[in-house]
Design an enzyme around this catalytic site. Structure first.
Site, PDB file in Angstrom:
ATOM      1  N   GLY A  41      34.407  52.259  37.641  1.00 52.34           N
ATOM      2  CA  GLY A  41      36.613  52.431  38.328  1.00 52.34           C
ATOM      3  C   GLY A  41      37.292  51.682  36.537  1.00 52.34           C
ATOM      4  O   GLY A  41      36.818  51.328  35.651  1.00 52.34           O
ATOM      5  N   GLU A  42      38.393  52.141  37.163  1.00 45.95           N
ATOM      6  CA  GLU A  42      39.373  52.005  35.934  1.00 45.95           C
ATOM      7  C   GLU A  42      40.480  52.311  36.590  1.00 45.95           C
ATOM      8  O   GLU A  42      41.078  52.675  37.926  1.00 45.95           O
ATOM      9  CB  GLU A  42      39.457  53.245  34.814  1.00 45.95           C
ATOM     10  CG  GLU A  42      40.746  53.144  33.513  1.00 45.95           C
ATOM     11  CD  GLU A  42      40.464  54.336  32.830  1.00 45.95           C
ATOM     12  OE1 GLU A  42      41.846  54.253  32.492  1.00 45.95           O
ATOM     13  OE2 GLU A  42      39.674  54.399  32.333  1.00 45.95           O
ATOM     14  N   GLY A  43      41.325  50.584  36.227  1.00 47.28           N
ATOM     15  CA  GLY A  43      42.725  50.407  37.375  1.00 47.28           C
ATOM     16  C   GLY A  43      43.517  50.178  35.451  1.00 47.28           C
ATOM     17  O   GLY A  43      44.051  51.494  34.206  1.00 47.28           O
ATOM     18  N   ALA A  67      41.976  48.487  32.445  1.00 41.40           N
ATOM     19  CA  ALA A  67      40.886  47.712  31.849  1.00 41.40           C
ATOM     20  C   ALA A  67      39.984  48.206  33.083  1.00 41.40           C
ATOM     21  O   ALA A  67      39.955  49.147  33.732  1.00 41.40           O
ATOM     22  CB  ALA A  67      40.578  46.101  32.502  1.00 41.40           C
ATOM     23  N   VAL A  99      35.735  48.734  34.160  1.00 41.49           N
ATOM     24  CA  VAL A  99      34.539  48.239  34.535  1.00 41.49           C
ATOM     25  C   VAL A  99      33.387  49.343  34.635  1.00 41.49           C
ATOM     26  O   VAL A  99      33.786  49.986  35.213  1.00 41.49           O
ATOM     27  CB  VAL A  99      35.094  48.171  36.481  1.00 41.49           C
ATOM     28  CG1 VAL A  99      33.491  47.214  36.975  1.00 41.49           C
ATOM     29  CG2 VAL A  99      35.911  46.993  36.621  1.00 41.49           C
ATOM     30  N   LYS A 131      34.102  43.860  32.999  1.00 41.09           N
ATOM     31  CA  LYS A 131      34.801  44.815  33.020  1.00 41.09           C
ATOM     32  C   LYS A 131      35.877  44.196  31.587  1.00 41.09           C
ATOM     33  O   LYS A 131      35.406  43.498  31.446  1.00 41.09           O
ATOM     34  CB  LYS A 131      35.999  43.553  33.868  1.00 41.09           C
ATOM     35  CG  LYS A 131      37.317  44.327  34.238  1.00 41.09           C
ATOM     36  CD  LYS A 131      38.414  43.449  35.416  1.00 41.09           C
ATOM     37  CE  LYS A 131      39.278  44.254  35.022  1.00 41.09           C
ATOM     38  NZ  LYS A 131      40.116  43.793  36.816  1.00 41.09           N
ATOM     39  N   ASP A 139      47.185  41.898  44.556  1.00 42.83           N
ATOM     40  CA  ASP A 139      47.227  43.620  45.004  1.00 42.83           C
ATOM     41  C   ASP A 139      45.975  43.686  45.707  1.00 42.83           C
ATOM     42  O   ASP A 139      44.312  44.546  45.328  1.00 42.83           O
ATOM     43  CB  ASP A 139      46.577  43.617  43.155  1.00 42.83           C
ATOM     44  CG  ASP A 139      46.464  45.739  42.883  1.00 42.83           C
ATOM     45  OD1 ASP A 139      46.939  46.356  44.291  1.00 42.83           O
ATOM     46  OD2 ASP A 139      45.834  45.701  41.865  1.00 42.83           O
TER      47      ASP A 139
END
Length: 211
Positions: free
Chosen positions: A5-7, A10, A12, A26, A123
């Site tokens: 995943g990507e936020g 950042a 992961v 992360k 969040d």
């Protein structure tokens, strides 16, 4: 490359340790590792995870890899089997009401512990709630969190963004700094709706009875 995943700032990815154990790492995105606002937020996220370390429903922090001279900002955490969104999507038809409530109870336990330590998540969504191989819930991604015990945060965030729209309280949608413990509780209600119904909650929930 991120495979988990990507936020906002950042990503992961899976990493295999020397002993063969798979963990999740992360790491701040390269384009943000020279940006003080983002590196400060990343360091504060690590501090919050350290503060909550040991709780069975907070993702285990295994190692901190921060080297400011080398502009390295990363941490290692236990790798989960999936997130709550994936788990409900795959298993909803087989879950009993008791099982659903047990899942939600673990989320509540984690947030209760966070609030007891003056930490807000800000969040909460099914994507940030992990399920490990034993079926235990882990809350992760405190990237928008704030810690009232860290004076440098001042109860504010230096970053743009306000969380995952559908799950965010109205006051937080207006401004991230307006978030309080009640904002996390609002998100918990939306998450409970998702667990009970298997559906993404509407922006305004009238009743779950028809489901």
């Amino acid at each position: 490359m991120s495979d988990l995943g990507e936020g906002a700032f950042a990503e992961v990815s899976t990493h295999k340790m020397e002993n063969g154990e798979e963990v999740a790492v992360k790491r701040i995105l390269d384009k943000f590792k020279y940006h003080e606002n983002y590196t400060n937020r990343f360091k504060k996220e690590v501090q919050m995870l350290e503060k909550l370390s040991g709780h069975p429903n907070i993702v285990p922090l295994l190692e901190v890899r921060i080297n400011e001279d080398e502009h390295e900002y990363a941490y290692v955490m236990a790798k989960a089997r999936c997130n709550l969104s994936e788990f409900i999507g795959k298993n909803y038809g087989q879950l009993t009401d008791v099982h659903k409530i047990r899942l939600f109870d673990q989320v509540v336990e984690a947030i209760t512990a966070a609030h007891s330590n003056n930490v807000l998540h800000r969040d909460l969504s099914p994507n940030n709630i992990l399920i490990n191989d034993r079926g235990t819930v882990w809350i992760a991604d405190f990237g928008l969190g704030k810690d009232y015990d860290i004076r440098s945060i001042g109860g504010k965030s230096s970053l743009a963004g306000h969380g995952t729209d559908v799950y965010v309280a109205p006051e937080q949608l207006e401004k991230l700094r307006y978030a309080t413990e009640r904002s996390d509780v609002y998100s918990l209600g939306k998450i409970f709706y998702f667990i009970l119904t298997g559906k993404t909650p509407p922006h305004v929930i009238v009743s779950v009875n028809k489901f």
